[in-house]
Motif scaffolding. Structure first.
Motif, PDB file in Angstrom:
ATOM      1  N   PRO A 118     -25.870  14.170  11.656  1.00  0.00           N
ATOM      2  CA  PRO A 118     -25.572  13.672  13.173  1.00  0.00           C
ATOM      3  C   PRO A 118     -24.303  14.244  13.640  1.00  0.00           C
ATOM      4  CG  PRO A 118     -25.148  11.811  11.405  1.00  0.00           C
ATOM      5  CD  PRO A 118     -25.999  12.901  10.693  1.00  0.00           C
ATOM      6  N   TRP A 119     -23.359  14.521  12.937  1.00  0.00           N
ATOM      7  CA  TRP A 119     -22.157  15.038  13.324  1.00  0.00           C
ATOM      8  C   TRP A 119     -22.106  16.622  13.618  1.00  0.00           C
ATOM      9  CZ3 TRP A 119     -22.324  12.869   8.583  1.00  0.00           C
ATOM     10  CH2 TRP A 119     -22.270  13.650   7.385  1.00  0.00           C
ATOM     11  N   GLU A 120     -23.333  17.536  13.227  1.00  0.00           N
ATOM     12  CA  GLU A 120     -23.351  18.821  13.431  1.00  0.00           C
ATOM     13  C   GLU A 120     -23.783  19.119  14.750  1.00  0.00           C
ATOM     14  OE1 GLU A 120     -23.960  19.856   8.821  1.00  0.00           O
ATOM     15  OE2 GLU A 120     -25.582  19.764  10.116  1.00  0.00           O
ATOM     16  N   THR A 121     -23.074  19.904  15.645  1.00  0.00           N
ATOM     17  CA  THR A 121     -23.730  20.168  17.057  1.00  0.00           C
ATOM     18  C   THR A 121     -23.893  21.687  17.068  1.00  0.00           C
ATOM     19  OG1 THR A 121     -22.056  18.519  18.051  1.00  0.00           O
ATOM     20  CG2 THR A 121     -22.774  20.304  19.443  1.00  0.00           C
ATOM     21  N   PRO A 122     -25.089  22.217  17.487  1.00  0.00           N
ATOM     22  CA  PRO A 122     -25.308  23.453  17.594  1.00  0.00           C
ATOM     23  C   PRO A 122     -24.341  24.240  18.556  1.00  0.00           C
ATOM     24  CG  PRO A 122     -27.177  22.253  17.797  1.00  0.00           C
ATOM     25  CD  PRO A 122     -25.999  21.453  17.930  1.00  0.00           C
ATOM     26  N   PHE A 123     -23.939  25.334  18.146  1.00  0.00           N
ATOM     27  CA  PHE A 123     -23.083  26.283  19.172  1.00  0.00           C
ATOM     28  C   PHE A 123     -23.247  27.894  18.397  1.00  0.00           C
ATOM     29  CE2 PHE A 123     -20.357  25.645  15.626  1.00  0.00           C
ATOM     30  CZ  PHE A 123     -19.664  26.609  15.480  1.00  0.00           C
ATOM     31  N   GLY A 124     -22.754  28.757  19.341  1.00  0.00           N
ATOM     32  CA  GLY A 124     -23.028  30.141  18.965  1.00  0.00           C
ATOM     33  C   GLY A 124     -22.206  30.540  17.986  1.00  0.00           C
ATOM     34  N   HIS A 125     -22.663  31.619  17.162  1.00  0.00           N
ATOM     35  CA  HIS A 125     -21.976  32.233  15.793  1.00  0.00           C
ATOM     36  C   HIS A 125     -21.929  33.643  15.974  1.00  0.00           C
ATOM     37  CE1 HIS A 125     -20.526  31.728  11.946  1.00  0.00           C
ATOM     38  NE2 HIS A 125     -21.195  32.844  11.617  1.00  0.00           N
ATOM     39  N   SER A 126     -20.893  34.401  15.593  1.00  0.00           N
ATOM     40  CA  SER A 126     -20.838  35.792  15.559  1.00  0.00           C
ATOM     41  C   SER A 126     -21.644  36.313  14.584  1.00  0.00           C
ATOM     42  CB  SER A 126     -19.448  36.120  15.327  1.00  0.00           C
ATOM     43  OG  SER A 126     -19.345  37.633  15.245  1.00  0.00           O
ATOM     44  N   GLU A 127     -22.661  37.301  14.937  1.00  0.00           N
ATOM     45  CA  GLU A 127     -23.588  37.868  14.122  1.00  0.00           C
ATOM     46  C   GLU A 127     -23.021  38.654  12.863  1.00  0.00           C
ATOM     47  OE1 GLU A 127     -26.394  40.205  16.395  1.00  0.00           O
ATOM     48  OE2 GLU A 127     -27.151  38.539  17.444  1.00  0.00           O
ATOM     49  N   ARG A 128     -21.671  39.112  13.276  1.00  0.00           N
ATOM     50  CA  ARG A 128     -20.994  39.958  12.205  1.00  0.00           C
ATOM     51  C   ARG A 128     -20.341  39.189  11.194  1.00  0.00           C
ATOM     52  NH1 ARG A 128     -19.250  42.880  16.538  1.00  0.00           N
ATOM     53  NH2 ARG A 128     -17.004  42.371  15.930  1.00  0.00           N
ATOM     54  N   MET A 129     -20.094  37.733  11.429  1.00  0.00           N
ATOM     55  CA  MET A 129     -19.525  36.910  10.445  1.00  0.00           C
ATOM     56  C   MET A 129     -20.417  36.331   9.645  1.00  0.00           C
ATOM     57  SD  MET A 129     -16.312  35.257  12.699  1.00  0.00           S
ATOM     58  CE  MET A 129     -16.373  33.927  11.541  1.00  0.00           C
ATOM     59  N   ALA A 130     -20.429  35.811   8.382  1.00  0.00           N
ATOM     60  CA  ALA A 130     -21.411  35.227   7.755  1.00  0.00           C
ATOM     61  C   ALA A 130     -21.097  33.590   7.938  1.00  0.00           C
ATOM     62  CB  ALA A 130     -20.835  35.133   6.195  1.00  0.00           C
ATOM     63  N   SER A 131     -22.348  32.964   8.063  1.00  0.00           N
ATOM     64  CA  SER A 131     -22.407  31.538   8.468  1.00  0.00           C
ATOM     65  C   SER A 131     -21.534  30.479   7.372  1.00  0.00           C
ATOM     66  CB  SER A 131     -23.732  30.911   8.457  1.00  0.00           C
ATOM     67  OG  SER A 131     -24.441  30.889   7.387  1.00  0.00           O
ATOM     68  N   PRO A 132     -21.046  29.512   7.648  1.00  0.00           N
ATOM     69  CA  PRO A 132     -20.413  28.427   6.971  1.00  0.00           C
ATOM     70  C   PRO A 132     -21.405  28.411   5.690  1.00  0.00           C
ATOM     71  CG  PRO A 132     -20.071  27.837   8.781  1.00  0.00           C
ATOM     72  CD  PRO A 132     -20.782  28.731   9.179  1.00  0.00           C
ATOM     73  N   LEU A 133     -22.760  28.139   5.510  1.00  0.00           N
ATOM     74  CA  LEU A 133     -23.522  28.168   4.407  1.00  0.00           C
ATOM     75  C   LEU A 133     -23.581  29.196   3.850  1.00  0.00           C
ATOM     76  CD1 LEU A 133     -25.377  26.272   3.074  1.00  0.00           C
ATOM     77  CD2 LEU A 133     -27.313  27.138   4.483  1.00  0.00           C
ATOM     78  N   GLU A 134     -23.497  30.410   4.305  1.00  0.00           N
ATOM     79  CA  GLU A 134     -23.711  31.870   3.705  1.00  0.00           C
ATOM     80  C   GLU A 134     -22.349  31.748   2.638  1.00  0.00           C
ATOM     81  OE1 GLU A 134     -26.465  34.569   6.320  1.00  0.00           O
ATOM     82  OE2 GLU A 134     -24.206  34.169   6.836  1.00  0.00           O
ATOM     83  N   ILE A 135     -21.133  31.334   3.462  1.00  0.00           N
ATOM     84  CA  ILE A 135     -19.954  31.572   2.845  1.00  0.00           C
ATOM     85  C   ILE A 135     -19.728  30.575   1.579  1.00  0.00           C
ATOM     86  CG2 ILE A 135     -17.403  30.889   3.029  1.00  0.00           C
ATOM     87  CD1 ILE A 135     -17.840  32.061   6.065  1.00  0.00           C
ATOM     88  N   MET A 136     -20.339  29.358   1.543  1.00  0.00           N
ATOM     89  CA  MET A 136     -20.188  28.384   0.601  1.00  0.00           C
ATOM     90  C   MET A 136     -21.263  28.773  -0.533  1.00  0.00           C
ATOM     91  SD  MET A 136     -17.839  26.924   1.155  1.00  0.00           S
ATOM     92  CE  MET A 136     -17.812  26.329  -0.308  1.00  0.00           C
TER      93      MET A 136
END
Length: 577
Positions: free
Chosen positions: A347-365
């Motif tokens: 519930p605390w996660e809000t959708p927002f834009g993300h740079s395509e050249r950066m890995a997502s937080p999930l990919e990083i973890m």
């Protein structure tokens, strides 16, 4: 060049995951298989017995993976101009097995896609992008591109920036094209000084300046004025941090002056190799080396490689403390924005834009912790401690669409080790000593990595992101550490007069730091630096951040002895000045 098919490259679990990812892009893909492909650069044709020996080494008793009929192939390999860690180890093993005609072996992965219908080339290229890390690998198109892995180019020339002819605009253009991340004040400083000198700057000089003055190297934010509740503080932030040591200096041998800090340890028995090359106990002070640093930008761009080389850089910092130390145990930590796990929304996660050249937080973890742990393990140091947290928040007073969080992640690498009492502090070196580099060769990677720390992630170009990310080779770093260990085991006869690791800014930072310690000058021959990409320009050789290298100062009289130690540990070394 030989191109040899190999055994199965991926586990069934990994293949299922990749197949799922491909089907999200194109539902016509119904099956996936993968096998290694070996590229062998040879001096001359191998006789049948050597070819059989090479097959035995590469396949290791496993059968060649057979692909189904009617499949479409995608071939991936390391980026041309780089040498993968696997390649350096495999080539050494082949040459140790008397395969003298083998110059180098590289390994790629061939993917076989089963599809409901034939795919167009643009479809295959699009699907291939999901099968490799674009920062460390590439997709090969036909036989010609495979030969690029071993291409030898003529050395490129140094480039001059037309400041005298075009004015400040030439510096600003170089700043953008080279990814220097210069501030307006730094551009003005360079303009004033080169106009006073009456000559144009070179690309090597500008890149060197940018790395030395980057946030990574200079910590400009930490040295900025600090205002709390509207009141300017007497100390800067770095001064506040250092004040704890000034207030409680007991037990601190070295802090804020070397590659890692040293505190007093305890009296104990250390198992050390003696003069007769037999291990014996030495009763002596066992001082503690400690270090923590960050590797944020590379981890944001390529999580596995970024976290791996972050750990590798911290290990080198420990080893290059004083006159040589021994890393013992490591830690890694990650702070990212919210993970947004598919099918597990919170519930605390809000959708927002993300740079395509950066890995997502999930990919990083998913990839970063494995990269950090893998480098530690392959180097031979246990990674005993770690953490991760996520954080985002809407802060009062900001625009409605603005969310503060760790969109540029924090990757922390740290560790502890030991250093002998007589090696805990650096010393002044005599005039005339040799400057030596040990470890891996220069490669066309990591250019501008230090300056990248001064840029908001996602705001540079993709090409600049690529060249600022390093690739790790823990095997080579282990060899270099073995050289350091052999030298420090000599105690007061240690041939190392000074040691620095090669990190941000490459040689352009490490060599001046090593030379400046004793307030000397130096003459450097760039072409003496071991180099895997002979076509690199002087700027590339001087400033690339190829990992697993150290700069040492060694007495001329002991250079042959030091070279013998390096040869015994199979660690490349070269006198560069």
């Amino acid at each position: 060049m030989l191109e040899l098919p190999g055994q199965s490259a991926l586990s069934a679990f990994r293949l299922r995951k990749l197949l799922h990812d491909l089907q999200q892009l194109d539902q016509r893909v119904t099956g996936l298989a993968a096998r290694f492909t070996y590229f062998v650069n040879i001096r001359a044709e191998l006789p049948p017995d050597q070819l059989e020996r090479l097959d035995a080494l590469l396949l290791a008793g496993e059968a060649v993976e057979k692909f189904p009929d009617e499949v479409q192939l995608i071939l991936t390999a390391p980026r041309p101009g780089t040498i993968s860690p696997w390649s350096s180890k495999a080539t050494d093993i082949a040459q140790a097995c008397h395969l003298d005609q083998v110059k180098r072996i590289e390994r790629g992965i061939c993917y076989a896609l089963t599809c409901e219908e034939a795919l167009q080339q643009e479809d295959i290229s699009s699907l291939g992008a999901a099968l490799f890390d674009r920062m460390t690998e590439c997709q090969l198109q036909g036989d010609e591109s495979a030969t690029d892995l071993f291409a030898v180019h003529s050395p490129a020339a140094i480039d001059s920036i037309a400041l005298l002819e075009e004015g400040k605009a030439a510096l600003e253009q170089a700043d953008r094209e080279l990814g220097l991340a210069l501030s307006a004040e730094e551009v003005a400083y360079l303009e004033d000084n080169y106009l006073r000198l009456g000559r144009n700057p070179t690309d090597a000089e500008l890149m060197m300046f940018a790395q030395a003055n980057s946030e990574h190297c200079r910590h400009k934010i930490f040295n900025a004025d600090w205002i709390i509740n509207g009141e300017a503080q007497d100390e800067k932030l770095f001064g506040m941090i250092k004040s704890t040591t000034a207030a409680s200096p007991d037990g601190v041998i070295s802090a804020y002056s070397d590659n890692a800090a040293v505190i007093q340890g305890w009296q104990g028995a250390r198992l050390m190799p003696g003069p007769a090359r037999q291990f014996e106990y030495s009763d002596e002070p066992v001082h503690i080396v400690m270090k923590v640093e960050t590797h944020n930008h590379p981890t944001a761009i390529s999580p596995f490689a970024g976290a791996a080389t972050g750990s590798g850089g911290e290990i080198r910092d420990e080893g290059a403390t004083g006159l040589g130390a021994k890393p013992k145990a490591g830690l890694t930590g990650f702070t990212v924005s919210h993970l947004r796990i598919p099918g597990f929304a919170q519930p605390w996660e809000t959708p927002f834009g993300h740079s395509e050249r950066m890995a997502s937080p999930l990919e990083i973890m998913l990839e970063g912790p494995i990269g950090g742990a893998a480098f530690n393990n392959e180097f031979g140091r246990p990674n005993l401690l770690g953490y991760f947290r996520t954080y985002e928040s809407r802060v009062p007073g900001l625009a409605e669409h603005e969310i503060r969080g760790y969109h540029k992640p924090i990757m922390i690498a740290g560790g502890v080790g030991n250093v002998r009492d007589e090696h805990a502090l650096k010393i002044d070196v005599p005039v005339g000593a040799n400057i030596v580099v040990i470890g891996g060769p220069a490669m066309l990677i990591g250019l501008g990595g230090g300056a990248a720390s001064s840029v908001a992630s996602g705001s540079s170009t993709e090409d600049l992101d690529f060249v600022s990310v390093q690739r790790g080779n823990p095997e080579m770093e282990r060899r270099a550490q073995e050289v350091i260990d052999r030298c420090t085991a000599m105690g007061k006869d240690n041939p190392i007069l000074l040691i620095h690791d090669v990190g941000a800014g490459g040689m352009s930072n490490a060599v001046p730091e090593a030379v400046d310690h004793s307030k000397h000058g130096a003459v450097i021959e760039l072409r003496n630096i071991p180099n895997a990409e002979r076509g690199m320009s002087p700027m590339g050789i001087w400033c690339n951040e190829a990992q697993e290298r150290y700069v040492l100062i060694v007495n001329k009289e002991r250079s042959d002895e030091f070279a013998t130690i390096c040869e015994r540990e199979n660690c490349p070394q070269a006198v560069i000045g």
